[in-house]
Write an enzyme that holds these catalytic residues in place. Sequence first.
Site, PDB file in Angstrom:
ATOM      1  N   HIS A 255       1.127  -1.535  -0.022  1.00  0.00           N
ATOM      2  CA  HIS A 255       0.098   0.115  -0.101  1.00  0.00           C
ATOM      3  C   HIS A 255       0.839   1.639   0.452  1.00  0.00           C
ATOM      4  CE1 HIS A 255       0.587  -0.543   4.137  1.00  0.00           C
ATOM      5  NE2 HIS A 255       0.976   0.673   4.781  1.00  0.00           N
TER       6      HIS A 255
ATOM      7  N   HIS B 235       3.919  10.952  -6.401  1.00  0.00           N
ATOM      8  CA  HIS B 235       2.683  11.215  -6.999  1.00  0.00           C
ATOM      9  C   HIS B 235       1.688   9.165  -6.823  1.00  0.00           C
ATOM     10  CE1 HIS B 235       4.630  11.442 -10.248  1.00  0.00           C
ATOM     11  NE2 HIS B 235       3.748  10.410 -11.193  1.00  0.00           N
TER      12      HIS B 235
ATOM     13  N   GLU C 222      -1.692  10.691 -10.648  1.00  0.00           N
ATOM     14  CA  GLU C 222      -1.521  10.851 -12.151  1.00  0.00           C
ATOM     15  C   GLU C 222      -2.539  10.092 -12.538  1.00  0.00           C
ATOM     16  OE1 GLU C 222       1.977  10.085 -15.564  1.00  0.00           O
ATOM     17  OE2 GLU C 222       2.641   9.830 -13.525  1.00  0.00           O
TER      18      GLU C 222
END
Length: 124
Positions: free
Chosen positions: A7, A75, A117
């Site tokens: 994660h 990101h 993104e």
Amino acid sequence: MNFTFCHNNFNVLDLEKSLEFYEKALGLKEARRKVADDGSFILVYLSDGKTNHTLELTWLRDWDRPYNLGDNEFHLALEVDDFDKAYEHHKEMGCICFENKAMGIYFINDPDNYWIEILPANRG
């Protein structure tokens, strides 16, 4: 020795607002939750329902200010099967924060200003 992704974590100021955003913007749904016995934190793991990778949202009871994301050069990236439809959806939500039309990608930002993104399928 083999490692696999488990994660990523984003700390969030308003957990409910973030949960609503991630479901509306990306279709991510809560897979599991851990609440500290003393109420000092809540961890919510969001899933795309297809992969084992999750996004962990961490809410800290005693945190009272926006998180300092520095230059925000990190990101998440997600692929989408209908890029044009996703773009229009995110445009309507007002969450597109950067576009690179030459590369055929764009970024959205969540309520805490983390960038995500968005890529057309098979570009990741």
